[in-house]
Design a protein around this motif. Structure first.
Motif, PDB file in Angstrom:
ATOM      1  N   ASP A 194     -55.592 -11.655  29.177  1.00  0.00           N
ATOM      2  CA  ASP A 194     -56.660 -12.625  28.934  1.00  0.00           C
ATOM      3  C   ASP A 194     -57.868 -11.913  28.327  1.00  0.00           C
ATOM      4  N   VAL A 195     -58.727 -12.695  27.655  1.00  0.00           N
ATOM      5  CA  VAL A 195     -59.957 -12.150  27.069  1.00  0.00           C
ATOM      6  C   VAL A 195     -61.149 -12.945  27.599  1.00  0.00           C
ATOM      7  N   VAL A 220     -62.774 -18.006  29.404  1.00  0.00           N
ATOM      8  CA  VAL A 220     -61.659 -17.060  29.246  1.00  0.00           C
ATOM      9  C   VAL A 220     -60.630 -17.628  28.271  1.00  0.00           C
ATOM     10  N   LYS A 221     -60.174 -16.770  27.361  1.00  0.00           N
ATOM     11  CA  LYS A 221     -59.100 -17.150  26.435  1.00  0.00           C
ATOM     12  C   LYS A 221     -57.808 -16.494  26.895  1.00  0.00           C
ATOM     13  N   SER A 222     -56.771 -17.302  27.075  1.00  0.00           N
ATOM     14  CA  SER A 222     -55.490 -16.773  27.541  1.00  0.00           C
ATOM     15  C   SER A 222     -54.746 -16.104  26.396  1.00  0.00           C
ATOM     16  N   ALA A 225     -61.291  -7.592  27.031  1.00  0.00           N
ATOM     17  CA  ALA A 225     -59.893  -7.793  27.393  1.00  0.00           C
ATOM     18  C   ALA A 225     -59.624  -7.386  28.833  1.00  0.00           C
ATOM     19  N   VAL A 226     -58.784  -8.160  29.506  1.00  0.00           N
ATOM     20  CA  VAL A 226     -58.354  -7.841  30.867  1.00  0.00           C
ATOM     21  C   VAL A 226     -57.112  -6.960  30.763  1.00  0.00           C
ATOM     22  N   MET A 227     -57.250  -5.697  31.163  1.00  0.00           N
ATOM     23  CA  MET A 227     -56.163  -4.738  31.023  1.00  0.00           C
ATOM     24  C   MET A 227     -55.264  -4.701  32.264  1.00  0.00           C
ATOM     25  N   ASP A 228     -55.859  -4.850  33.442  1.00  0.00           N
ATOM     26  CA  ASP A 228     -55.107  -4.884  34.700  1.00  0.00           C
ATOM     27  C   ASP A 228     -55.821  -5.802  35.673  1.00  0.00           C
ATOM     28  N   SER A 236     -59.651  -4.568  35.586  1.00  0.00           N
ATOM     29  CA  SER A 236     -59.863  -3.410  34.732  1.00  0.00           C
ATOM     30  C   SER A 236     -60.042  -3.949  33.320  1.00  0.00           C
ATOM     31  N   LEU A 237     -61.156  -3.571  32.660  1.00  0.00           N
ATOM     32  CA  LEU A 237     -61.555  -4.212  31.412  1.00  0.00           C
ATOM     33  C   LEU A 237     -61.704  -3.193  30.284  1.00  0.00           C
ATOM     34  N   ALA A 238     -61.619  -3.697  29.061  1.00  0.00           N
ATOM     35  CA  ALA A 238     -61.857  -2.890  27.869  1.00  0.00           C
ATOM     36  C   ALA A 238     -62.310  -3.820  26.751  1.00  0.00           C
ATOM     37  N   PRO A 239     -63.094  -3.323  25.797  1.00  0.00           N
ATOM     38  CA  PRO A 239     -63.467  -4.167  24.659  1.00  0.00           C
ATOM     39  C   PRO A 239     -62.221  -4.700  23.948  1.00  0.00           C
TER      40      PRO A 239
END
Length: 496
Positions: A443-444, A478-480, A424-427, A409-412
């Protein structure tokens, strides 16, 4: 000086910044002048509160409510995490290595064929066995156990986790009436005495004492940093343990240290109790945390910006953009507005605004005081839901039928407080291919197949392109949450 989540590196800070001014102003160049001597008070200034002769009564009162948390990990757990077993044996003097091995802290060389496991701390908050700890202690756990002060080891289950504040809620599975501790009713002051109790290096029931050194620390651990800084020594294994005041009330949850070596140097950080309570209440009720959403991109008001806007002080959050259709846009906020307060609570900077809004539930009406063109305005805004917080990812949520799915599940990132670039990784669906490759909540995703991305739709477009070209996997940069960047090849799987 590395910044550590109870010895887990999460960022870097300049050593000079931590010690700046350490020697300035100490010592006198010559004898005191008569004029200066006459200016001294005639009687010495006495501190209003003297240190207690002993903290034993407080310890006796609260120690039964503190537990050691032991986990067995899945294979993707990070060796630097508190939950990953033991200190790096290369950093431990040879004469101490056997000591740590005896207490289950053997590091990679001492594990042999044993299941991977780790230790942390926690505390019971209700008689029916709810336990608070850090998210990073149990994040990758297959099983969780807690050891009580009386020596009993009991199974526990994870009720909910929140990576943004690093809080997790557990429940002891065996029914019973357990000793518990209570949260403080007010925030501690700088200089107040505090006690930390926990399980450093597997040595449960360890008590240390210090003071609150500072408040409101932003250490780069997450989007809502607001840490208490304490000098009570905490080490690896203290993560998730409580910080008490002298009345035996929990005022914080120990979660990080700043240290050049990974050991305590008197720079510890605890999540304030008021933040913990807000998160725990939602985890207990819903198993997750849902945050309010305003829908603005903001930046700090620097001195130069303040002068350009004709402001007296460099305070507030400058609105770069109020995105169409968001609560902020519907309330009339525009680019160039400077938000000064939320429901009367001052907003000193952009991070303050993020914390205040995130601390409120969707649907809450708030009054925003802001400046526009030098004039004070007030807007009433009904908050929405932070993207990605409205539901837990389920199979196929991130892609239509027949398309490759990642289980995300993603969001800016710009809308979540996780940076100005990327998605951004939301879930994360624990059964999805992204989770299997180690992608985690917080993570991004910076680029997909070599193309920079800033919206979830752009991620999906690159996945479709990779799928159309016949690729079996897509490469992501990916940036943690700790700021480390890596490439991850995620298999492309389809839902029928």
């Amino acid at each position: 000086m590395p910044l550590t989540v109870c010895r887990r590196p999460i960022a870097s800070v300049a050593a000079a910044a931590l010690v700046a001014g350490g020697a300035a102003g100490f010592g006198l160049a010559g004898p005191m002048t008569p004029a200066y001597a006459q200016a001294l008070p005639k009687t010495p200034i006495e501190a209003p509160d003297q240190p207690p002769g002993s903290f034993a009564n407080v310890v006796d009162k609260v120690k039964p409510g503190v537990v050691a948390v032991k986990v067995k990990l899945d294979d993707s757990a990070d060796d630097d995490d508190d939950s990953a077993g033991g200190p790096n044996m290369q950093q431990v003097p040879p004469q101490l290595r056997e000591f740590f091995k005896r207490f289950g802290q053997g590091g990679p060389g001492g594990r042999g064929m044993r299941p991977r496991g780790g230790v942390g701390s926690g505390f019971i908050i209700s008689a029916d066995g709810y336990v608070v700890t850090n998210n990073h202690v149990v994040d990758k756990a297959k099983t969780v156990q807690v050891t009580l002060d009386d020596g009993r080891t009991l199974d526990a289950k994870v009720i909910g986790k929140d990576s943004k504040t690093d809080i997790a809620l557990l429940k002891i599975t065996e029914s019973g009436s357990y000793p518990y501790v209570q949260f403080g009713k007010g925030a501690p002051r700088v200089g107040d005495w505090v006690l930390a109790i926990g399980n450093p290096f597997g040595l449960g029931g360890t008590v240390t004492v210090g003071i609150v050194s500072a408040r409101g620390r932003d250490i780069g651990a997450g989007p809502y940093d607001d840490f208490l800084q304490i000098d009570a020594p905490i080490n690896k294994g203290n993560s998730g343990g409580p910080t008490f005041n002298v009345n035996g009330e929990v005022v914080g949850v120990n979660t990080a240290i700043a240290s050049p070596s990974g050991g305590s140097v008197g720079l510890g950080f605890a999540i304030p109790a008021e933040t913990v309570q807000t998160v725990v209440d939602q985890l207990r009720t819903d198993g997750k945390v849902v945050r309010g959403y305003l829908g603005v991109q903001v930046q700090p008001v620097t001195k130069d910006i303040a002068e350009g806007l004709g402001l007296d002080k460099a305070k507030g959050a400058l609105v770069n953009d109020a995105e169409s259709g968001t609560p902020a846009a519907k309330a009339g906020l525009k680019s160039g507005d400077v938000i000064e307060s939320v429901n009367g609570v001052p907003v000193n900077n952009a991070r303050d605004l993020s914390r205040l809004i995130a601390g409120l539930k969707p649907g809450t009406e708030v009054k925003l005081a802001y400046l526009r063109g030098g004039k004070s305005e007030v807007a009433t805004v009904e908050l929405g839901t932070l993207p990605g917080d409205s539901k837990v990812t389920r199979r196929g949520d991130d892609a239509p039928s027949g398309q490759a799915r990642l289980g995300l599940s993603l969001a800016p990132a710009s809308e979540t407080g996780l940076g100005d670039e990327g998605v951004a990784v939301m879930d994360v669906d624990p059964d999805g291919p992204a989770a299997a490759r180690g992608i985690s909540q917080g993570d991004v995703i910076l680029d997909v197949a070599g193309t920079s991305v800033s919206k979830p739709s752009e991620v999906q477009a690159q996945i479709r392109a990779a799928e159309s070209s016949g690729r079996k996997a897509v490469l992501m940069r990916v940036k943690s949450a700790r700021g480390q960047t890596r490439f991850i090849a995620v298999p492309l799987t389809k839902e029928g």
